[in-house]
Write an enzyme that holds these catalytic residues in place. Structure first.
Site: not given
Ligand code: FUB
Length: 445
Positions: A35, A202
């Site tokens: 991320d 997301e």
């Molecule tokens: O890293 C945990 C979660 O996985 C993140 O919040 C999302 O964007 C995905 O990458």
């Protein structure tokens, strides 16, 4: 995992910087990272990733697991400084449990203070620092107003700060940077309309270019084989609140099968970059991820060209460094492949396995300097002994020298004097001309 920071944190020592090895993709080779939120602060690139770890005993083993954050910086996108642990979940006073869910963060600067926003325990925390790399003070209250995970803070041209979260909402940060308000000025966010459905969305990232807003995000979709995974898509708008129009795909689903992808996009020294993650250092478990970077380009009309992920990544390493040619830009169809040096310890990296004469591997954009090199060293092993040619540009390009690799089961350094002295930025090609060999790196002196 080669990381002493947990111990240092237990001793109350944080923020120790260390220089990581020179890296292509993935960027960080001594720990898992995911991320990546990349920013230019004080003339350098700072990357704020999540820090995946293997789950400790008693914690769900098959899910994301993160307990702290590190920040990394680089001026050349090759040498990355790890500024150490920023803080741990135990430093967050409003978290009433060890959730190991310190997910995708972001960081912005306002009036000389850096605000680091992070999702944890279903809320959005904030830590502040006088520099982009710490020391960090975790505030005693979470941010009031965000509706979801994965905060991304975008600064508009008029100096307004907007926080995008979840899948996807936007709100304006108040001057205190700890409250988010909707369009009506009340605590909360607005849901962005017109996003593609179905499929989870997301981890958004918003930026502005030539007056247009780009809202970019991972979207979970099924591919032609029926497998679901995230790919990067984007919308554009004339106003930060929308309406946004879906424009296309930035990065296809990973061929590795990594379910998530999460990214950031930024311009640095007149070049745009996509930062994202894959599962390079964890081939069997896609919740231990690794951050990458590749060049990103726009079309004349402002739309984004699809990014083809590479191992080579970005940055131009010096010929005097250990060139990891297994992070290649091109490879012959036959007789050359790449594998882990040790699949049980992926942090040791990769090697190139060459088994057929005329097999070659190319590593582009090497800085050969000002014609002051004299020799080349190849770190390699060969059961029966082998020869490789070191060339420029292509497999039949300018021959620099031939290196004889002695018979050895162990990787050893084999050196040869250069017959032609290269200079400037050129592509390096290694061609097998005799026997079979496994190569770790190549370096010039
Ligand atoms: O890293 C945990 C979660 O996985 C993140 O919040 C999302 O964007 C995905 O990458």
């Amino acid at each position: 995992m080669k990381n002493n920071n947990t111990l240092l944190l237990a001793l109350g020592i944080t923020g120790l910087a260390s220089l990581g090895a020179q890296a292509q993709n993935p960027l960080i080779m001594d720990q898992f990272t995911a991320d990546p939120s990349a920013h230019v602060f004080e003339g350098k690139i700072y990357v704020y990733p999540s820090h995946d770890i293997p789950a400790p005993e008693g914690v769900r083993q098959d899910w994301f697991c993160m307990e702290d954050y590190h920040v990394f910086s680089s001026e050349n996108l090759i040498d990355w400084t790890d500024h150490g642990v920023m803080f741990n979940q135990t430093n967050v006073t409003w978290l009433n449990r060890k959730g190991y869910d310190m997910w995708a963060p972001d960081c912005v600067e306002k009036d000389g203070t850096y605000y680091f926003y992070f999702p944890a325990g279903g809320r959005t925390g904030v830590a502040t620092s006088p520099t982009p790399h710490g020391p960090w003070k975790v505030l005693d209250q979470p941010v009031n107003g965000p509706r979801g995970i994965d905060p991304c803070v975008f600064i508009d041209d008029d100096g307004s700060y907007y926080m995008f979260t979840g899948g996807i909402s936007v709100g304006k940060l108040r001057d205190n940077m700890v409250e988010v308000e909707n369009k009506q000025g009340q605590i909360g966010q607005e849901r962005i309309a017109n996003l593609p459905t179905p499929g989870l969305i997301e981890g958004s990232w918003t930026f502005k270019r030539n007056g247009k807003y780009y809202l970019t995000f991972p979207h979970a979709v099924r591919n032609e084989q029926g497998q679901e995974a995230e790919r990067l898509e984007y919308c554009m708008a004339d106003n930060v609140w929308g309406p946004y129009t879906w424009m296309g795909v930035i990065l296809d689903q990973s061929e590795s099968g990594c379910w998530t992808v999460h990214h950031s996009i930024l311009e640095y020294k007149d070049q745009w970059y996509l930062f994202y993650h894959d599962r390079d250092l964890s081939p069997d478990f896609d919740k231990n991820r690794s951050i990458r970077a590749d060049f990103l380009y726009f079309n004349e009309d402002g739309t984004i060209k699809k990014v083809i992920p590479t191992l080579r990544g970005v940055g131009t390493p010096s010929a005097k460094s250990k060139l990891q040619i297994d992070r290649y830009s091109a490879i012959s169809e036959n007789g050359a492949k790449v594998d882990y040096i040790n699949r049980e310890d992926t942090f040791k990296g990769w090697k190139t396995i060459m088994t057929e004469e005329k097999a070659w591997i190319k590593f582009d954009r090497v800085d050969f300097g000002k014609k002051d090199l004299k020799s080349v060293t190849v770190q390699a092993s060969s059961a029966e002994g082998a020869s490789v040619e070191i060339r420029l540009g292509k497999e039949d390009g300018t021959l620099l020298t031939t290196v004889e690799i002695p018979k050895s089961e162990e990787m050893k350094a084999a050196t040869a004097a250069l017959k032609t002295i290269p200079e400037g930025e050129k592509d390096l090609v290694v061609v097998l001309t005799k026997g079979k060999a496994e190569i770790d790196w190549v370096s010039f002196e």
